[in-house]
Each structure stands twice: as structure tokens, then as C-alpha cells.
Design a protein around this motif. Structure first.
Motif, short mmCIF file in Angstrom:
data_model
loop_
_atom_site.label_atom_id
_atom_site.label_comp_id
_atom_site.label_asym_id
_atom_site.label_seq_id
_atom_site.Cartn_x
_atom_site.Cartn_y
_atom_site.Cartn_z
N LEU A 197 32.58 21.83 76.48
CA LEU A 197 33.91 21.62 75.90
C LEU A 197 34.85 20.98 76.92
CD1 LEU A 197 35.74 24.26 73.78
CD2 LEU A 197 36.99 23.04 75.49
N VAL A 198 34.86 21.55 78.13
CA VAL A 198 35.78 21.04 79.13
C VAL A 198 35.42 19.61 79.50
CG1 VAL A 198 36.59 21.33 81.49
CG2 VAL A 198 36.34 23.31 80.01
N LEU A 199 34.12 19.32 79.61
CA LEU A 199 33.71 17.95 79.96
C LEU A 199 34.12 16.97 78.87
CD1 LEU A 199 30.18 18.55 81.51
CD2 LEU A 199 32.27 17.87 82.69
N LEU A 200 33.95 17.38 77.60
CA LEU A 200 34.36 16.49 76.51
C LEU A 200 35.87 16.32 76.50
CD1 LEU A 200 32.04 17.41 73.54
CD2 LEU A 200 32.27 15.22 74.67
N LEU A 201 36.58 17.41 76.78
CA LEU A 201 38.05 17.33 76.81
C LEU A 201 38.48 16.33 77.88
CD1 LEU A 201 40.58 18.70 75.57
CD2 LEU A 201 40.57 20.24 77.50
N ALA A 202 37.82 16.41 79.04
CA ALA A 202 38.18 15.49 80.12
C ALA A 202 37.86 14.06 79.73
CB ALA A 202 37.43 15.87 81.39
N ALA A 203 36.67 13.85 79.14
CA ALA A 203 36.27 12.49 78.81
C ALA A 203 37.19 11.90 77.75
CB ALA A 203 34.82 12.49 78.32
N MET A 204 37.51 12.70 76.73
CA MET A 204 38.39 12.18 75.68
C MET A 204 39.80 11.95 76.23
SD MET A 204 36.49 11.63 73.19
CE MET A 204 37.68 11.05 72.01
N SER A 205 40.26 12.85 77.09
CA SER A 205 41.58 12.65 77.69
C SER A 205 41.61 11.35 78.47
CB SER A 205 41.93 13.79 78.63
OG SER A 205 41.91 15.00 77.95
N PHE A 206 40.49 11.05 79.11
CA PHE A 206 40.42 9.78 79.83
C PHE A 206 40.61 8.62 78.87
CE2 PHE A 206 38.22 6.08 81.20
CZ PHE A 206 38.61 5.93 82.51
N LYS A 207 39.92 8.68 77.74
CA LYS A 207 39.96 7.56 76.81
C LYS A 207 41.37 7.39 76.23
CE LYS A 207 35.71 6.33 77.11
NZ LYS A 207 35.44 5.18 77.97
N VAL A 208 42.11 8.49 76.07
CA VAL A 208 43.45 8.34 75.49
C VAL A 208 44.51 8.28 76.59
CG1 VAL A 208 42.81 9.46 73.35
CG2 VAL A 208 43.78 10.82 75.18
N SER A 209 44.07 8.18 77.83
CA SER A 209 44.96 8.09 78.98
C SER A 209 45.94 9.26 79.06
CB SER A 209 45.73 6.77 79.01
OG SER A 209 46.77 6.77 78.10
N ALA A 210 45.39 10.48 78.90
CA ALA A 210 46.24 11.66 79.05
C ALA A 210 46.10 12.17 80.48
CB ALA A 210 45.81 12.74 78.06
N ALA A 211 47.22 12.65 81.03
CA ALA A 211 47.20 13.17 82.40
C ALA A 211 46.35 14.42 82.45
CB ALA A 211 48.61 13.48 82.86
N PRO A 212 45.64 14.74 83.52
CA PRO A 212 45.56 14.01 84.78
C PRO A 212 44.45 12.95 84.83
CG PRO A 212 44.47 16.11 84.98
CD PRO A 212 44.92 16.00 83.56
N PHE A 213 44.08 12.42 83.67
CA PHE A 213 43.02 11.40 83.65
C PHE A 213 43.61 10.04 83.29
CE2 PHE A 213 41.47 15.51 82.18
CZ PHE A 213 40.59 15.81 83.19
N HIS A 214 44.85 9.81 83.68
CA HIS A 214 45.55 8.61 83.22
C HIS A 214 45.61 7.53 84.30
CE1 HIS A 214 48.37 10.66 85.74
NE2 HIS A 214 49.01 9.53 85.88
N PHE A 215 45.02 7.80 85.49
CA PHE A 215 45.32 6.93 86.63
C PHE A 215 44.92 5.48 86.42
CE2 PHE A 215 45.41 11.10 88.60
CZ PHE A 215 46.64 11.02 89.21
N TRP A 216 43.90 5.26 85.61
CA TRP A 216 43.48 3.88 85.39
C TRP A 216 44.51 3.12 84.57
CZ3 TRP A 216 42.87 2.43 80.28
CH2 TRP A 216 42.82 3.47 79.34
N ALA A 217 45.23 3.84 83.70
CA ALA A 217 45.97 3.16 82.63
C ALA A 217 47.04 2.18 83.12
CB ALA A 217 46.57 4.19 81.69
N PRO A 218 47.96 2.60 84.02
CA PRO A 218 49.03 1.65 84.36
C PRO A 218 48.51 0.36 84.95
CG PRO A 218 49.54 3.84 85.18
CD PRO A 218 48.14 3.89 84.68
N ASP A 219 47.54 0.44 85.86
CA ASP A 219 47.04 -0.78 86.50
C ASP A 219 46.30 -1.65 85.51
OD1 ASP A 219 48.13 -0.10 88.86
OD2 ASP A 219 46.33 0.88 89.65
N VAL A 220 45.47 -1.00 84.66
CA VAL A 220 44.70 -1.79 83.71
C VAL A 220 45.64 -2.45 82.71
CG1 VAL A 220 43.00 -1.65 81.88
CG2 VAL A 220 42.64 -0.40 83.99
#
Lengths: 457, 493
Positions: A197-220
Motif C-alpha cells: 500500500l505504501v509503495l503504491l501510495l508513493a508511486a501514485m503520489s509521484f505521478k500526480v506530483s504530490a509532496a514529498p514526491f513532487h521534486f521532478w515537477a517544477p523543473d520538468v
């Protein structure tokens, strides 16, 4: 179902038309034809006039929810094509390929909104991501665009790895890929399920650029050509949210109380980081990138609350946010200077553009009678209705008030500051499409029932 | 005429008419046309309100109430009601706009169509706030009145207008968003899941939650009024906005806050307002003393009026929270009177600034020699500002102090002390500006005081004197709202 096949086929058609038609502008016409066909087909499917008897082994389900969302996504794409047709030709020579990639993405979107097994989710997310890596780097001679593409690719593949890991853990624990067949109860999850669950939460948060997995978003977002930023930050982001909601509602809905706090923290962190950082931006493009993170924080509230309001709200939010953001980005690409100063005095040089942009920005802020207000309202009422963590709702509105600072800064630049904003020439199609976008925003703001009722057809 | 056979109701007419004329004005180009249409439209609105005063009887229920389906999935309907307090405030709103237009009729604005169009949109929003019977509709109008105000005071006005208006906007926006959370919370606890005022007042929130929700609402209203310590946006915003906008902001818009206390806050949260009444009265009284002291020290006429307005609003807020019948009567009539008086003050201040080119008290003097007519007007309005008997404000303030007295003696004593302070700074200002030696020559000739401004001033002074001697119609008009309010409060004991 037909929409998935048609969009994939139309992508191929787009690629081949690149060989037969030499003129760049033809690409836009073919793409618009394709998207109109997609809208018609999905409308027919929605009203069940069309049905493709294809045995998909229950791997996809086409509920009213996913069909309405697909319609919203297609309509937004149509508007996106109409607004940006001339800009596509300026990015590079491979116009046909860009359109083709977008059609492949649409096919991926249809899959992630109706997936029923984790495999399909994975497939859909990958079909969306890979064309995006290419589009991000499509401005080949631009170093920033290359950087964006590489960064997105590296981070994206990393998050895909995490997602696969999560899927594997869940499969190990439950023995199935079917999200409905997992039968996870309300009790405390087993360690394997919890890790998954936690891994999926992290991966999906990455895809929607939710913090703390948002670091790629501004530069991209900043590095990619603006028109593709506009696509990434809107249609693709909301599609990922729909997948996110679907996954967590169906698979982990019952043990909601167990992981709710994680969603609350992610939502609060995303709101905080997105809004606070956006205030300090000097470039409008970067401001809109951070604003898209901030808006993702608001959409995270639906994952947090996970009730009827959340589901109705995510549809409204998708439509409201995508329309307003696409519109605002479309105004941005017509400007010669992307900084806030570049907008100074737009009221004088082009009152139409200034007025339209104001409507988009007011909607993004969430002023009543715009779609943005209704969308935010649904997110908030879902959060309050949830009953836990009342502070989250209050925190969210305080952050929404902060968002007024940077959205209104642009309005101030356009209306109250003296200057000579330079604008590229506008075509009639562009103007009409912008007017329709603004009209739709106000229409949804005044009569949101049209969308809500469609969910319960 | 059959009273049940209604084509359009008064509140609808009052909301839609300014909205439509405002939208039409946006598309006009000639300045003269725009001004004429705006003025005509605002006078027609007055006429509608005056006509509506003859249809107050119960049998005309269908003339004054309307509700139709809107957002059924949210449980909200577009419901408007037109009761005594609503009528009184709509009358104030409808009078304020022609006064604002008349007093600046000869001034030309850049882009007059946007200016007058936005003004009329704001009028529509304000009337909507005063008539809304549904919490969500109330919230809609609350925000819709704010947006034109934001554009009006950012676009036209002093040099620092953009920053100060933005401060004003952010303040009120934070407040209204907090109120939105409060509205959602109450809505989720209503017995029939609707936003109507009726079910809001019948809702009993769980213990402990009522207090929190009370504050969510109160902060929004406190910012709007403004009550100490949420007042910091106000003097700057009033100073920087263009005079006609300031008139509307201080004459009408701040009444939204007081009005909301009476209609939405205390009836919906009777227990919490009982618990915090003392605290809020103390805040309001501190604000009164504080604002009066600062007003005393001001050199800028506009800031003086702004701080004086904070003191007056503080008294109204305190009187509302005293929850006493005579105090409530006083608040009702004072809401109207304060609006008229403050508009009168702004008209004179604007004239002084236009004619003498400054609004610094230290640079002005002996204006009475130059313009005795203006002095007479100003003195009457200034006396009304300090609530001298025979002026309209006396009746209201007397009743408010009466109500406050039944609540607590000490707070009343301190509040009464403010009356002295008001007298000091108002008379001081009159003495230094109008009497003494002439310090400054007028930059514009006195003939700038054209007949339009004179008409506006005559209207203001007439209202001051008539309501000072004969306030009875106002009491009769608002009695039903006072009764409703008192019945809600009395239900507690």
C-alpha cells in the motif's frame, strides 16, 4: 472500450499521415477530427448505443464514472488542440509525431480510468508516461528541454519500479491482481499488504506530483515546451488522480481509517509546498507549475476523504482545473515575455486576452460562479464530511487564500500596472476556443449538476 | 391585484436590475451616456425599494419571498427574502449609489464604462447579501460583492492603491473561506440537509463544535466590519480608494458584517454567542477607544473619517452582542444612519480635497470664510457623526448604549467615554479646517461645487434631520427583524 482502440489507431494514422501530407497545418486538422471522433464514440458508448463484445476477462470495467471522466478528458484535449494548433508547429518539425504521441497518451488515459487489475493500471501508466518522456524533450536544441526529459525519465522509471514493487507485494499477500478480488478488510493490514500500500501510495503520489514526491515537477514543467507542460499539468495529472482514487477506493477503501493519516499528510504537505513556493516565482510558467502542485494538493483531499463528494468532486475538479489551466497556459504561450512583468498592461494591448485570463485565474483561485469554486467546495465538503482531521479543511482554505496572492499578482500585472505587454498574433479559432473555455468554466460554475447527474445516468 | 399572483418579486428585481444595467453599461462607449444610464439605473433602484415599502404586509408574502431550485444535488436553492432589516439595508444601498454617483458626476474616470459597470455589479451583489436566505447563496453574493470592489479600488484611486486593496482582498478572502468551512460544517449537521436559514437556525451542533464553528463565522464578519484587531486593512483601503468607492465601502459594505451577525451568526449559534458575548464586547470597546484615540491624532481627513468609522462600527458590534431589545432597535436604525452620515462626510472631504488640493488638516484653515455653504453642510454632518440630539445618530446611539447598559455597566462606561473622544476629534477637525485663519488658497474655483453635489448634500442633510426628529418609520420598518432576533435569543433562557 472502442475509445481505447480508436485512440491507439488514430495515433498510428497520425504517424502515417506525416508521410503523406507535407504541410504542417494539416496535422492539426487531422488531430481535431480524431478527437471529435473519439468524443462521438465515447458519447455513443456512454448512452450504450455502441458496444464492442470483446472478452477482456474482467480486466477493465467501464463505469459511468470512468466514461464521464473520459469525456471530460477528450473535451479538454479538443480545446487544447484548438488553442495550441499553431504552437505545435513551432516546437519542431515532427508535428505529426507529437499528435500521435498524444493520441497514445489518450489511449493510456482510457485504460487507467477503467482498470480493474493492477496489471492494467501499470500498463496504462506506462502508456501515458513513455510518450511524455519524448514530448518533454521534443525541443531538441534546447538544453532545458533535454534536461527536463532526462530528469522526468529517470525519476519516472524509478517511480515505476516502486509501483511494480508495490504490485508484487500485494500479489504476494493476496494472490490476485484484481483490485476487487483482494478482499482487504477493515482490520489492520498484514505487513506485506501495508508495504504494498505504501509503495503504491508513493508511486501514485509521484505521478500526480504530490509532496514529498513532487521534486521532478517544477523543473520538468519549466523545461518542457509550454504546450506540453500544459498537457502534463492538466489532463494527464487529473487522469492519474482518477486512477489513484479508483485504486485506493476499490482495493483499500475498507481499511481507509488505517492509511487516512498518510493521505492527510501528503495533501497538507503538497498544499503547503505548492502554494508557498508559487508565491516567490518570477516567471509565470514556473508559477503555473507550482500552482499545479498546489492544485494537486486540493485534489489529494479526495483521496483523503474517499466518499461520494470526493468522487463527484474529482470529476468537477478535473474539468474545472483542466479547463482553467489549459486556458491560462494558452494565454501564456501567446506572450513574448514569460515573466510577470511581461504581462504588464495586457489590458491595453489586448483586452480580450486579459479578460479571459482573468476568468481562468479567478476560477483557479476558487471564486464563486466559476467552476473552480464548485470543485474546491466539493473537496472541502468531502473532507469535512469525512469527520476526521477537521484541521485539514481549515488548512486547505488558508492555503487557498495564499493561492490568491500569486493568481491575483498576474491580474494586477494585467490590469493595474503600466506596461506594454507584447502578444503574438491570435487566430480566430484561438479566440473562439478561448471564449468557449471561459464559457464552459462559468457554465459549470453555475450549473455543476449537469456533470454530477451524468455520473448517475 | 391578487397578492399571490406575482410575476417577479422585489428581491429578485433588486438583484437583477442593477446587474443587467451594469452589464449593459460595460458595452457603452460614450462617457455621458454611461453616467446618465448609471444614475438613472440607481434612481430606478431607489424607486423600486421605495415602492416595496408599501408591500410589507403579511398578505404580500409572495412579493417578498422567492425560492427556486438551484444546485439540488447540493441542497441549495436560490432563496431570497425581503424582511424589515433587508428592506432597510436595501434602502441604504439604493440611496448610497445615487449619492456616490451624484457627488462625482463631474469627475471623469478613465474607462468610465468599466467603472460604472463594476459599481452596479457591486450594488447587485450587496443587495443579494442582504436578501439571501440560503447560506450558499449568501456566500456567493458575499464574494461577488467583493470582486467588483477589488477591481474598483485597485484600478482607480491613490498611488498605493494596488497593495492596499490587495491587503483588503486577502483579509476578506481568508475570512470568507473560513466562513465557507463553517457553512459546510453546519450544513452537514442540519436535520434536512439544506442550506436554508431556517434549517441553519434549527440546527444544534455537538457541544464543543459550536464554539469552533462560531469563530469560523465570526472572523469573517469581524474582518468585514471591521472589529479590532482585524481592522488594519480598513484605513489604508479607504484612504487609497477613489471617493465614490470609499463611500460604498464604508457606507454599505461594512454593514454586511453587522447584518451577518444579526441574521447568520447569533441565531445560528445562540449558545456560543452567549459564551463569547463578553469577550467580543470587550474587543469591540477596546477597538472603539483605540480607533477614537488614533482618529484624534490623524492629520489626514480621510484617515480620520476611516478611524471614526471603526469606532462607530465597534459600538454596533458591541450592541448586537449585548442582545437586548432596545439595543437591537438602535443597531437597526444606526446601520442606516451611519451609512448616510459617513457618505456625507466623504462627500465633504472629497470636495475639500478637490477644491483646496489637500486633505491635511494642518494645511487647511478658514474654509468657512471661503465657503459658508459647505461649512454649514459639514457642521451638520459632523454633529450627526458625534450623535448630537436632533440628528439621526442620536436616537440610534442612545438606544445602543441603553442595550449595552443592560449587559454590563463597566463596558458601557468605557464605551460612553468614546462619545467624548468622538466629540473632541470631530469638533477639533471642524475648528481647524473651517475656522481660524486661511492658510491655503483654493486651487479650483468654488463653482466646482455644482448642483449635483449640492443635491447629494441636501439629501444627506435632510435625512439626518428628518430621522433625527422622526425616527418612527425606521423602527416600524425593522421591528419584525428585531422580534425574530429576540425570539431566537430568548429561546435560550
Amino acid at each position: 472500450m472502442i475509445a481505447i482502440i480508436l485512440s491507439a489507431l488514430w495515433g498510428v494514422v497520425m504517424m502515417f499521415s506525416g508521410i503523406f501530407f507535407k504541410r504542417k497545418s494539416t496535422a492539426g486538422i487531422i488531430a481535431v477530427l480524431g478527437i471529435v471522433a473519439l468524443i462521438i464514440v465515447s458519447l455513443l458508448e456512454y448512452h450504450s448505443y455502441l458496444y464492442l463484445p470483446l472478452d477482456i476477462k474482467g480486466m477493465l470495467t467501464f463505469s459511468a464514472f470512468s466514461q464521464v471522466f473520459n469525456l471530460v478528458a477528450f473535451t479538454c484535449t479538443l480545446i487544447y488542440f484548438l488553442l495550441n494548433a499553431s504552437e505545435f508547429e513551432e516546437v519542431g518539425n515532427d508535428v505529426y509525431e507529437y499528435y500521435a504521441l498524444i493520441f497514445f497518451i489518450l489511449s493510456g488515459i482510457c485504460i487507467v480510468t477503467s482498470f480493474n487489475t493492477l496489471l492494467m493500471l501499470f500498463l496504462g501508466i506506462e502508456i501515458i508516461s513513455i510518450p511524455l518522456y519524448i514530448l518533454a524533450g521534443s525541443d531538441k536544441r534546447n538544453l532545458k528541454s533535454n534536461e527536463a526529459s532526462l530528469k522526468y525519465f529517470l525519476m519516472g522509471s524509478f517511480s515505476t519500479g516502486i509501483m511494480l514493487m508495490g504490485i508484487v507485494f500485494l500479489y504476494g499477500a493476496t494472490g490476485t491482481f484484481h483490485i476487487q478480488g483482494m478482499h482487504l478488510g477493515t482490520e489492520k493490514p498484514a505487513p506485506m499488504v501495508a508495504i504494498g500500500l505504501v509503495l503504491l501510495l508513493a508511486a501514485m503520489s509521484f505521478k500526480v506530483s504530490a509532496a514529498p514526491f513532487h521534486f521532478w515537477a517544477p523543473d520538468v514543467y519549466d523545461g518542457s515546451p509550454t504546450i506540453f507542460t500544459s498537457l502534463m499539468a492538466t489532463i494527464i495529472k487529473v487522469a492519474s488522480f482518477v486512477a489513484f482514487l479508483r485504486l485506493f477506493d476499490t482495493a483499500f477503501g475498507k481499511m481507509h481509517v488505517q492509511w487516512q493519516i498518510l493521505a492527510a499528510i501528503i495533501a497538507a504537505a503538497t498544499l503547503f509546498i505548492g502554494n508557498i513556493t508559487a508565491v516567490f516565482q518570477q516567471s509565470v510558467k514556473r508559477m503555473l507549475s507550482y500552482s499545479s502542485i498546489a492544485q494537486a494538493g486540493f485534489m489529494m483531499l479526495s483521496i483523503f476523504s474517499l466518499n461520494t463528494f470526493a468522487k463527484e468532486g474529482i470529476i468537477l475538479y478535473s474539468a474545472a482545473y483542466s479547463l482553467a489551466s489549459i486556458g491560462s497556459f494558452a494565454v501564456l504561450v501567446k506572450m513574448k515575455d514569460y515573466s510577470f512583468e511581461g504581462f504588464n498592461g495586457l489590458r491595453k494591448t489586448n483586452p480580450f486576452l486579459a479578460l479571459m485570463n482573468t476568468i481562468f485565474l479567478l476560477s483557479l483561485t476558487g471564486i464563486p460562479l466559476s467552476a473552480g469554486f464548485i470543485a474546491k467546495y466539493y473537496m472541502l465538503i468531502g473532507t469535512v464530511k469525512n469527520g476526521h482531521y477537521f484541521w485539514l479543511a481549515i488548512f486547505a482554505v488558508l492555503m487557498a487564500a495564499i493561492s490568491a496572492i500569486y493568481y491575483f499578482r498576474l491580474i494586477q500585472a494585467m490590469y493595474f500596472k503600466e506596461g506594454n505587454a507584447e502578444v503574438k498574433p491570435l487566430s480566430t479559432t484561438y479566440k473562439a476556443a478561448l471564449l468557449i473555455t471561459a464559457g464552459l468554466i462559468i457554465f459549470i460554475g453555475a450549473f455543476p449538476n449537469v456533470l454530477i447527474n451524468a455520473l448517475y445516468n | 391585484m391578487n397578492p399571490n399572483d406575482v410575476f417577479i418579486t422585489f428581491p429578485e428585481l433588486l438583484v437583477w436590475f442593477p446587474l443587467l444595467s451594469g452589464l449593459i453599461i460595460f458595452f457603452l462607449n460614450k462617457e455621458n451616456q454611461v453616467k446618465k444610464l448609471a444614475l438613472t439605473s440607481s434612481f430606478i433602484t431607489v424607486a423600486i425599494v421605495v415602492a416595496s415599502l408599501f408591500f410589507t404586509d403579511k398578505k404580500y408574502f409572495n412579493f417578498n419571498n422567492v425560492s427556486y431550485f438551484w444546485l439540488p444535488s447540493l441542497g441549495s436553492s436560490f432563496a431570497l427574502m425581503y424582511d424589515g432589516m433587508g428592506r432597510m439595508l436595501c434602502l441604504l444601498t439604493s440611496l448610497a449609489f445615487p449619492l456616490a454617483f451624484l457627488s462625482s458626476y463631474n469627475k471623469s474616470y478613465t474607462k468610465p464604462n468599466s467603472f460604472y459597470g463594476l459599481m452596479l455589479l457591486m450594488q447587485s451583489g450587496l443587495i443579494g447579501v442582504f436578501c439571501a436566505m440560503d447560506a450558499l447563496v449568501f456566500y456567493f453574493f458575499w464574494e461577488l460583492a467583493l470582486i467588483p470592489a477589488y477591481f474598483l479600488s485597485s484600478r482607480w484611486g491613490g498611488e498605493r492603491r494596488i497593495q492596499t486593496t490587495f491587503k483588503f482582498f486577502v483579509y476578506t478572502f481568508v475570512g470568507s473561506l473560513l466562513m465557507l468551512i463553517g457553512i459546510i460544517y453546519v450544513y452537514l449537521h442540519t436535520p434536512d440537509l439544506t442550506f436554508s436559514l431556517h434549517s441553519f437556525t434549527n440546527t444544534r451542533l455537538p457541544v464543543g463544535k459550536e464554539e469552533i464553528t462560531f469563530w469560523l463565522f465570526f472572523i469573517a464578519f469581524a474582518i468585514k466590519m471591521p472589529v479590532f484587531p482585524f481592522h488594519t486593512w480598513q484605513p489604508d483601503a479607504y484612504e487609497q480608494a477613489t471617493p465614490s468607492v470609499t463611500m460604498i465601502l464604508s457606507g454599505v459594505m461594512v454593514k454586511m458584517g453587522v447584518f451577518a451577525l444579526i441574521r447568520w451568526l447569533i441565531p445560528v449559534f445562540p449558545y456560543a454567542s452567549q459564551i463569547y458575548a463578553n469577550f467580543i464586547i470587550i474587543l469591540a470597546v477596546i477597538g472603539m477607544v483605540y480607533a477614537s484615540c488614533i482618529a484624534w491624532m490623524q492629520d489626514d481627513l480621510k484617515r480620520l473619517v476611516a478611524y471614526s468609522s471603526i469606532a462607530h462600527i465597534g459600538l454596533m458590534c458591541a450592541a448586537v452582542f449585548a442582545r437586548d431589545e432596545s439595543g437591537m432597535k438602535g443597531v437597526m436604525i444606526q446601520m442606516f444612519n451611519h451609512g448616510i452620515n459617513v457618505i456625507g462626510l466623504w462627500i465633504v472631504v472629497d470636495l475639500i480635497e478637490r477644491i483646496w488640493g489637500t486633505r491635511k488638516i494642518s494645511e487647511l484653515g478658514g474654509l468657512a470664510n471661503a465657503s459658508p455653504v459647505l461649512t454649514i453642510f459639514m457642521v451638520v454632518i459632523a454633529l450627526a457623526n458625534l450623535a448630537l440630539p436632533l440628528t439621526n445618530a442620536f436616537v440610534g446611539e442612545f438606544l445602543m448604549f441603553n442595550g449595552l447598559f443592560s449587559h454590563g455597566i463597566w463596558t458601557t462606561a468605557i464605551a460612553l467615554f468614546c462619545i467624548i473622544l468622538v466629540a473632541i476629534y470631530t469638533l477639533n477637525m471642524v475648528r481647524r479646517v473651517f475656522y481660524g485663519e486661511t492658510k491655503r488658497e483654493n486651487v479650483l474655483s468654488l463653482s466646482t461645487i455644482d448642483s449635483n453635489v449640492k443635491t447629494a448634500l441636501v439629501i444627506v442633510v435632510l435625512i439626518i434631520l428628518v430621522l433625527g426628529v422622526f425616527p418612527k418609520p425606521m423602527f416600524e420598518l425593522t421591528q419584525d427583524s428585531v422580534d425574530v432576533f429576540m425570539s431566537k435569543v430568548k429561546g435560550l433562557f
